[in-house]
Write a protein that holds these residues in place. Structure first.
Motif, PDB file in Angstrom:
ATOM      1  N   MET A 142       2.198  14.854  -9.513  1.00 38.32           N
ATOM      2  CA  MET A 142       2.396  13.419  -9.565  1.00 38.32           C
ATOM      3  C   MET A 142       1.583  12.792  -8.423  1.00 38.32           C
ATOM      4  O   MET A 142       1.610  13.262  -7.301  1.00 38.32           O
ATOM      5  CB  MET A 142       3.882  13.117  -9.407  1.00 38.32           C
ATOM      6  N   SER A 143       0.874  11.732  -8.705  1.00 41.73           N
ATOM      7  CA  SER A 143       0.024  11.100  -7.701  1.00 41.73           C
ATOM      8  C   SER A 143       0.830  10.162  -6.803  1.00 41.73           C
ATOM      9  O   SER A 143       1.869   9.640  -7.199  1.00 41.73           O
ATOM     10  CB  SER A 143      -1.090  10.311  -8.382  1.00 41.73           C
ATOM     11  N   GLY A 144       0.309   9.959  -5.597  1.00 42.83           N
ATOM     12  CA  GLY A 144       0.946   9.027  -4.676  1.00 42.83           C
ATOM     13  C   GLY A 144       0.971   7.615  -5.230  1.00 42.83           C
ATOM     14  O   GLY A 144       1.897   6.852  -4.981  1.00 42.83           O
ATOM     15  N   GLU A 145      -0.026   7.278  -6.020  1.00 42.38           N
ATOM     16  CA  GLU A 145      -0.108   5.949  -6.622  1.00 42.38           C
ATOM     17  C   GLU A 145       1.097   5.662  -7.510  1.00 42.38           C
ATOM     18  O   GLU A 145       1.611   4.553  -7.551  1.00 42.38           O
ATOM     19  CB  GLU A 145      -1.404   5.826  -7.433  1.00 42.38           C
ATOM     20  N   SER A 146       1.569   6.681  -8.210  1.00 46.62           N
ATOM     21  CA  SER A 146       2.723   6.477  -9.091  1.00 46.62           C
ATOM     22  C   SER A 146       4.050   6.503  -8.331  1.00 46.62           C
ATOM     23  O   SER A 146       5.074   6.115  -8.869  1.00 46.62           O
ATOM     24  CB  SER A 146       2.733   7.538 -10.194  1.00 46.62           C
ATOM     25  N   LEU A 147       4.024   6.953  -7.091  1.00 48.17           N
ATOM     26  CA  LEU A 147       5.250   7.026  -6.297  1.00 48.17           C
ATOM     27  C   LEU A 147       5.460   5.831  -5.374  1.00 48.17           C
ATOM     28  O   LEU A 147       6.589   5.445  -5.114  1.00 48.17           O
ATOM     29  CB  LEU A 147       5.251   8.306  -5.450  1.00 48.17           C
ATOM     30  N   LEU A 148       4.374   5.262  -4.872  1.00 47.93           N
ATOM     31  CA  LEU A 148       4.486   4.151  -3.924  1.00 47.93           C
ATOM     32  C   LEU A 148       4.550   2.837  -4.684  1.00 47.93           C
ATOM     33  O   LEU A 148       3.713   2.558  -5.546  1.00 47.93           O
ATOM     34  CB  LEU A 148       3.283   4.158  -2.978  1.00 47.93           C
ATOM     35  N   ARG A 149       5.535   2.044  -4.359  1.00 52.93           N
ATOM     36  CA  ARG A 149       5.742   0.762  -5.042  1.00 52.93           C
ATOM     37  C   ARG A 149       4.490  -0.100  -4.942  1.00 52.93           C
ATOM     38  O   ARG A 149       3.844  -0.184  -3.903  1.00 52.93           O
ATOM     39  CB  ARG A 149       6.925   0.042  -4.412  1.00 52.93           C
ATOM     40  N   TYR A 150       4.150  -0.750  -6.051  1.00 52.12           N
ATOM     41  CA  TYR A 150       2.952  -1.582  -6.107  1.00 52.12           C
ATOM     42  C   TYR A 150       2.980  -2.624  -4.986  1.00 52.12           C
ATOM     43  O   TYR A 150       3.971  -3.313  -4.779  1.00 52.12           O
ATOM     44  CB  TYR A 150       2.868  -2.283  -7.472  1.00 52.12           C
ATOM     45  N   GLY A 151       1.873  -2.714  -4.254  1.00 48.37           N
ATOM     46  CA  GLY A 151       1.741  -3.701  -3.197  1.00 48.37           C
ATOM     47  C   GLY A 151       2.300  -3.271  -1.843  1.00 48.37           C
ATOM     48  O   GLY A 151       2.077  -3.937  -0.841  1.00 48.37           O
ATOM     49  N   LYS A 152       3.003  -2.165  -1.782  1.00 49.85           N
ATOM     50  CA  LYS A 152       3.572  -1.697  -0.512  1.00 49.85           C
ATOM     51  C   LYS A 152       2.570  -0.812   0.214  1.00 49.85           C
ATOM     52  O   LYS A 152       1.800  -0.077  -0.388  1.00 49.85           O
ATOM     53  CB  LYS A 152       4.871  -0.913  -0.734  1.00 49.85           C
ATOM     54  N   LYS A 153       2.599  -0.869   1.535  1.00 53.88           N
ATOM     55  CA  LYS A 153       1.682  -0.070   2.348  1.00 53.88           C
ATOM     56  C   LYS A 153       2.253   1.300   2.683  1.00 53.88           C
ATOM     57  O   LYS A 153       1.517   2.222   2.994  1.00 53.88           O
ATOM     58  CB  LYS A 153       1.326  -0.816   3.628  1.00 53.88           C
ATOM     59  N   GLN A 154       3.569   1.420   2.639  1.00 45.28           N
ATOM     60  CA  GLN A 154       4.178   2.715   2.947  1.00 45.28           C
ATOM     61  C   GLN A 154       5.532   2.848   2.261  1.00 45.28           C
ATOM     62  O   GLN A 154       6.113   1.867   1.810  1.00 45.28           O
ATOM     63  CB  GLN A 154       4.328   2.906   4.449  1.00 45.28           C
ATOM     64  N   GLY A 155       5.986   4.072   2.179  1.00 42.59           N
ATOM     65  CA  GLY A 155       7.276   4.355   1.573  1.00 42.59           C
ATOM     66  C   GLY A 155       7.750   5.724   2.033  1.00 42.59           C
ATOM     67  O   GLY A 155       7.009   6.476   2.666  1.00 42.59           O
ATOM     68  N   TYR A 156       8.996   6.024   1.713  1.00 39.41           N
ATOM     69  CA  TYR A 156       9.525   7.328   2.092  1.00 39.41           C
ATOM     70  C   TYR A 156      10.682   7.698   1.170  1.00 39.41           C
ATOM     71  O   TYR A 156      11.224   6.865   0.454  1.00 39.41           O
ATOM     72  CB  TYR A 156       9.993   7.335   3.548  1.00 39.41           C
ATOM     73  N   VAL A 157      11.008   8.963   1.214  1.00 35.36           N
ATOM     74  CA  VAL A 157      12.196   9.455   0.535  1.00 35.36           C
ATOM     75  C   VAL A 157      12.939  10.317   1.551  1.00 35.36           C
ATOM     76  O   VAL A 157      12.322  11.030   2.347  1.00 35.36           O
ATOM     77  CB  VAL A 157      11.851  10.244  -0.756  1.00 35.36           C
TER      78      VAL A 157
END
Length: 110
Positions: free
Chosen positions: A1-16
């Motif tokens: 799975m690509s990071g593009e599909s995991l990070l919310r559109y328009g957000k610069k960073q994310g985490y789980v």
């Protein structure tokens, strides 16, 4: 799975962050994603085992996690893709039932 599909559109960073118990150990794992000039990449994270924190790179965290859950080290090379041999796949709603079941029921063979 690509990071593009995991990070919310328009957000610069994310985490789980995952909290679970493994044997007698209380474990928290945090993994991060960051949008950069060249796309989305994994960032540093950490593992906390019984209140002791270990910071690490994505590669270090992956190795530590696989060690914790007992994957055979000889299967953890880049040339071998046998890691899924020791992974169990369960449909989502069935997993929920397994988690909610009594501990003795979870250990019985189906």
């Amino acid at each position: 799975m690509s990071g593009e599909s995991l990070l919310r559109y328009g957000k610069k960073q994310g985490y789980v962050e995952l909290n679970f118990k493994l044997g007698e150990n209380n474990i928290i794992i945090k993994r991060t994603l960051k949008r950069g000039k060249n796309g989305i990449a994994q960032g540093p994270g950490y593992i906390i085992i019984n209140d002791k924190k270990y910071d690490g790179t994505p590669t270090e965290l992956k190795a530590r996690i696989l060690e914790l859950i007992g994957y055979p080290p000889e299967l953890l090379t880049k040339t071998k893709t046998l890691i899924y041999r020791y992974t169990v796949y369960v449909p989502q709603e069935r997993m929920k039932q397994i988690i909610m079941d009594d501990a003795e029921l979870r250990l019985e063979p189906s």
